[in-house]
Design a protein around this motif. Structure first.
Motif, mmCIF file in Angstrom:
data_model
loop_
_atom_site.group_PDB
_atom_site.id
_atom_site.type_symbol
_atom_site.label_atom_id
_atom_site.label_comp_id
_atom_site.label_asym_id
_atom_site.label_seq_id
_atom_site.Cartn_x
_atom_site.Cartn_y
_atom_site.Cartn_z
ATOM 1 N N THR A 64 -3.707 -45.241 24.699
ATOM 2 C CA THR A 64 -4.879 -46.004 24.262
ATOM 3 C C THR A 64 -5.231 -47.085 25.276
ATOM 4 O OG1 THR A 64 -3.496 -47.582 23.061
ATOM 5 C CG2 THR A 64 -4.306 -45.664 21.816
ATOM 6 N N GLY A 65 -6.425 -47.595 25.116
ATOM 7 C CA GLY A 65 -6.852 -48.734 25.915
ATOM 8 C C GLY A 65 -6.179 -50.003 25.408
ATOM 9 N N PHE A 80 -9.168 -47.146 33.080
ATOM 10 C CA PHE A 80 -7.854 -46.665 33.503
ATOM 11 C C PHE A 80 -7.762 -46.627 35.020
ATOM 12 C CE2 PHE A 80 -5.203 -42.939 34.688
ATOM 13 C CZ PHE A 80 -3.965 -43.466 34.348
ATOM 14 N N ARG A 81 -8.806 -46.111 35.663
ATOM 15 C CA ARG A 81 -8.815 -46.047 37.132
ATOM 16 C C ARG A 81 -8.771 -47.450 37.731
ATOM 17 N NH1 ARG A 81 -11.120 -41.711 39.975
ATOM 18 N NH2 ARG A 81 -10.387 -42.877 41.754
ATOM 19 N N ARG A 82 -9.620 -48.303 37.232
ATOM 20 C CA ARG A 82 -9.751 -49.645 37.805
ATOM 21 C C ARG A 82 -8.497 -50.490 37.610
ATOM 22 N NH1 ARG A 82 -14.595 -50.185 36.728
ATOM 23 N NH2 ARG A 82 -14.432 -50.470 34.494
ATOM 24 N N TYR A 83 -7.909 -50.450 36.410
ATOM 25 C CA TYR A 83 -6.816 -51.382 36.093
ATOM 26 C C TYR A 83 -5.416 -50.782 36.238
ATOM 27 C CZ TYR A 83 -10.664 -54.112 34.252
ATOM 28 O OH TYR A 83 -11.835 -54.805 34.126
ATOM 29 N N GLY A 115 -6.803 -43.783 47.507
ATOM 30 C CA GLY A 115 -7.870 -42.780 47.429
ATOM 31 C C GLY A 115 -7.532 -41.587 46.550
ATOM 32 N N LEU A 116 -6.271 -41.483 46.098
ATOM 33 C CA LEU A 116 -5.873 -40.391 45.213
ATOM 34 C C LEU A 116 -6.681 -40.461 43.922
ATOM 35 C CD1 LEU A 116 -3.695 -38.103 44.691
ATOM 36 C CD2 LEU A 116 -2.430 -39.877 43.443
ATOM 37 N N THR A 117 -7.073 -39.310 43.397
ATOM 38 C CA THR A 117 -7.805 -39.267 42.127
ATOM 39 C C THR A 117 -6.956 -38.562 41.071
ATOM 40 O OG1 THR A 117 -8.861 -37.123 42.528
ATOM 41 C CG2 THR A 117 -10.000 -39.097 43.392
#
Length: 181
Positions: free
Chosen positions: A64-65, A76-79, A92-94
């Protein structure tokens, strides 16, 4: 992913639904191409997943957030994800690239194309081969090595059988000549 879809006893994640976000609105539905799938869980993650499941009901979200709601991709990506990738030296990995890593690891571990297809939720083995054929090609040396091992094993069995037959023949000859005397 809902808690009830994480089966740590069988070591499987069952992907049966997805959620997409469009301009802040969440839409729940079937996975892409309606391809439900079962994803294997390595043993080293079972205890950690059981801890995350503890105290949650089967319809609760597994991850969960910060406020307990849906874990949104952008947040999720940003933090979390991007910082972890940088820390691991993989700037740069996704998250989608991890899907390719999972496929590569499965192929290297000896999974067949049907197993990889089911794990990734592809509509057909042909689609899996179209996307990942290079991974299977890279494993040709491994196939040759396994064929060599099978040949050596087979030759050993044949040699054992021939030795047994020879021993039986010598024993029969000895017995026959003893009876003549």
């Amino acid at each position: 992913l809902r808690v009830g879809r994480v089966d740590t006893m069988r070591r499987r994640l069952n992907v049966t639904e997805s959620v997409t976000e469009d301009v802040g609105k969440l839409t729940w539905g079937n996975p892409k191409n309606d391809e439900r799938r079962s994803v294997p869980i390595p043993r080293f993650l079972v205890d950690e997943l059981d801890v995350l499941k503890a105290g949650k009901g089967p319809n609760d979200l597994m991850f969960t957030g910060a406020r307990g709601g849906v874990l949104r991709n952008g947040n999720f990506r940003r933090y979390c994800f991007d910082a972890a990738a940088v820390k691991a030296g993989l700037d740069g990995l996704t998250p989608h690239e991890l899907r390719h890593t999972a496929a590569s690891l499965a192929v290297s571990a000896g999974a067949n194309v049907k197993g990889v297809q089911r794990m990734l939720g592809h509509a057909s083995a042909a689609m899996t081969l179209d996307v990942y054929s290079g991974l299977f090609d890279d494993d040709l040396d491994g196939v040759a090595d396994r064929l060599d091992e099978a040949h050596v094993y087979s030759a050993g069995i044949q040699a054992d059988a021939q030795a047994k037959d020879k021993k039986a023949s010598v024993s029969e000859i000895h017995s026959a000549t003893t009876n003549l005397a």
